[in-house]
Design a protein around this motif. Sequence first.
Motif, PDB file in Angstrom:
ATOM      1  N   VAL A 434     -24.395  -0.736  59.908  1.00  0.00           N
ATOM      2  CA  VAL A 434     -24.104   0.075  61.095  1.00  0.00           C
ATOM      3  C   VAL A 434     -25.189  -0.080  62.161  1.00  0.00           C
ATOM      4  O   VAL A 434     -24.868  -0.393  63.320  1.00  0.00           O
ATOM      5  CB  VAL A 434     -23.901   1.549  60.695  1.00  0.00           C
ATOM      6  N   PRO A 435     -26.503   0.120  61.849  1.00  0.00           N
ATOM      7  CA  PRO A 435     -27.499  -0.085  62.912  1.00  0.00           C
ATOM      8  C   PRO A 435     -27.584  -1.531  63.386  1.00  0.00           C
ATOM      9  O   PRO A 435     -27.872  -1.792  64.554  1.00  0.00           O
ATOM     10  CB  PRO A 435     -28.811   0.360  62.259  1.00  0.00           C
ATOM     11  N   VAL A 439     -27.185  -3.028  67.235  1.00  0.00           N
ATOM     12  CA  VAL A 439     -28.033  -3.987  67.963  1.00  0.00           C
ATOM     13  C   VAL A 439     -27.164  -5.038  68.651  1.00  0.00           C
ATOM     14  O   VAL A 439     -27.392  -5.395  69.815  1.00  0.00           O
ATOM     15  CB  VAL A 439     -29.033  -4.659  66.996  1.00  0.00           C
ATOM     16  N   VAL A 440     -26.158  -5.526  67.935  1.00  0.00           N
ATOM     17  CA  VAL A 440     -25.262  -6.535  68.510  1.00  0.00           C
ATOM     18  C   VAL A 440     -24.507  -5.962  69.698  1.00  0.00           C
ATOM     19  O   VAL A 440     -24.430  -6.584  70.773  1.00  0.00           O
ATOM     20  CB  VAL A 440     -24.270  -7.043  67.438  1.00  0.00           C
ATOM     21  N   VAL A 441     -23.949  -4.751  69.544  1.00  0.00           N
ATOM     22  CA  VAL A 441     -23.193  -4.119  70.631  1.00  0.00           C
ATOM     23  C   VAL A 441     -24.097  -3.880  71.834  1.00  0.00           C
ATOM     24  O   VAL A 441     -23.716  -4.137  72.981  1.00  0.00           O
ATOM     25  CB  VAL A 441     -22.572  -2.795  70.144  1.00  0.00           C
ATOM     26  N   ALA A 467     -20.262   1.793  64.883  1.00  0.00           N
ATOM     27  CA  ALA A 467     -19.612   2.266  63.665  1.00  0.00           C
ATOM     28  C   ALA A 467     -18.162   1.804  63.595  1.00  0.00           C
ATOM     29  O   ALA A 467     -17.683   1.363  62.545  1.00  0.00           O
ATOM     30  CB  ALA A 467     -19.685   3.792  63.598  1.00  0.00           C
ATOM     31  N   VAL A 468     -17.458   1.892  64.722  1.00  0.00           N
ATOM     32  CA  VAL A 468     -16.058   1.453  64.759  1.00  0.00           C
ATOM     33  C   VAL A 468     -15.972  -0.047  64.493  1.00  0.00           C
ATOM     34  O   VAL A 468     -15.136  -0.513  63.709  1.00  0.00           O
ATOM     35  CB  VAL A 468     -15.420   1.812  66.109  1.00  0.00           C
ATOM     36  N   THR A 475     -13.041  -3.845  57.192  1.00  0.00           N
ATOM     37  CA  THR A 475     -11.645  -3.731  56.780  1.00  0.00           C
ATOM     38  C   THR A 475     -10.933  -5.072  56.849  1.00  0.00           C
ATOM     39  O   THR A 475     -10.217  -5.478  55.919  1.00  0.00           O
ATOM     40  CB  THR A 475     -10.912  -2.714  57.672  1.00  0.00           C
ATOM     41  N   LEU A 476     -11.138  -5.796  57.952  1.00  0.00           N
ATOM     42  CA  LEU A 476     -10.493  -7.095  58.122  1.00  0.00           C
ATOM     43  C   LEU A 476     -10.969  -8.093  57.065  1.00  0.00           C
ATOM     44  O   LEU A 476     -10.174  -8.868  56.511  1.00  0.00           O
ATOM     45  CB  LEU A 476     -10.755  -7.640  59.529  1.00  0.00           C
TER      46      LEU A 476
END
Length: 490
Positions: A434-435, A439-441, A467-468, A475-476
Amino acid sequence: MASTCTSAMLGAPLFKHAGAALLETRAKQVVLSGPSGFLGSRVLKCILDAHLFRKNHGLDPGEVLLLSSSPGTLMSRLTSQYGRERMATVVLMSRLTSQYGRERMATVRASRVDYYRQHDIHLWQDQLGSLGMEGENAVFVNLAAIAGPVPKQPEAMRAVNYTAPMAAARACENLNFGHWIQSSTQAVKAERAGQVPYSRWKAMADFSLSRLEKLPVSVLVLGLLYCGDQRIVGQRGDTLNLVDFTLLPLTPIMGDGSAPLQPLAVSDAAERLAFLALSCPNNRPIVRSYHEEQRDASSIGRGLKVPEHRSYTLRVYDAVGPETMSILELNRRFCVLNGRTLQPVFVDYRNFERVLNVASLGNLTRQFVSLLRSEQDAERPIVGNPKAFERLLGPEAKLSTLEEAMGHTKGQRKRGFPWFDTIRWVMKNKGVIVPGAAVVVETLGVAAFGPAWNEGATWKGVRFGAAVASTITATLLSLHFGSQLAWMLS
């Protein structure tokens, strides 16, 4: 067939500038912790070269005792690397004696040391003493350290960086050792030093050593280490590395990139460490602080203060490189070496810190990020004075600049981003997903929309979006691998 010194070995600064001093000193019993690390493995090589140098001159080479949690594996690798004859002066320690073969055990004693749990002074004293390690010619070189969290070991940084080495140091004082050499870090001088476990425990160890009564101590306040041959910073080439970010299309740079660094070639550090271990501590040069040299008040009140009664037995060296550059400039130079153009994206520290609170990313650790934050925000950033450290080998010895250390590597194969190591690291430390996605986002957001992306309430959006994105990706991937497994079983 007897080994002899090669011209390349004799041309190294250790023998070119300090060869005569190595022959004049008495043979040393060197205890080396952390012998398989980035710095420790190179210190060991220098010590073994010095043993060969002395042996070729008809002198007693001395011996080196390696402290390891896995002595059998370590000895097997070292014997393969250096050969049996050169390893004849190497002794391994452990709590329980184990046999690793009759031929090898003819010259090697193998035992195990556990820095996580071995915290009793008497245990250290009896262990070292039972191996004959005592007296003024015995030297302890403490390079064992961990800078990040260890799974299922919540007190690991305290144990390895403070409790175990301080027990060993007091045992060495009781055994009348002639010298203790301690590796420290520039982070102990930072304003945020007390907020980060690694720098806090290192600073406490330095202070404790300075209060010993009679054991001569050398503390090396190490800067950022790099290897010119492998074109990496502070790690072995087969693991994630600080400069690997420069191999990405967009390189996240923490803060504004202005934090100053003094990168030091690991070969320069190793040679001087080995020389300290093999020479008489009475001949160590006196250290002058930076403000004494340049009338600069920036270093006053920062770092370890030398007590008056220890002025002749304690030395604190700034083990840093000869040039000062920003983290942005360091990344730009490594990018050029790999034939790329740096595309920096300036991001906040917070998401990186959240990642590193879970696990260190190679040599990118929580303490390193805190050091960068302190130095970027400081009115007078830390600048070490390398002059005394540079001249340890002799008045003509020089530390290598980044250009000098890496100039001969320009024709070598370019380094590629270690995707496999990254995936393996993520799978081992799932808490970074998640963190890490944040960083990527953030990097993509700042690259697309500019610094405004990080202003105001945008942080909530960043974390929610990360998180999304992580959930959707997981999931994918699960659906994909699940369908593939179902197809294989059908």
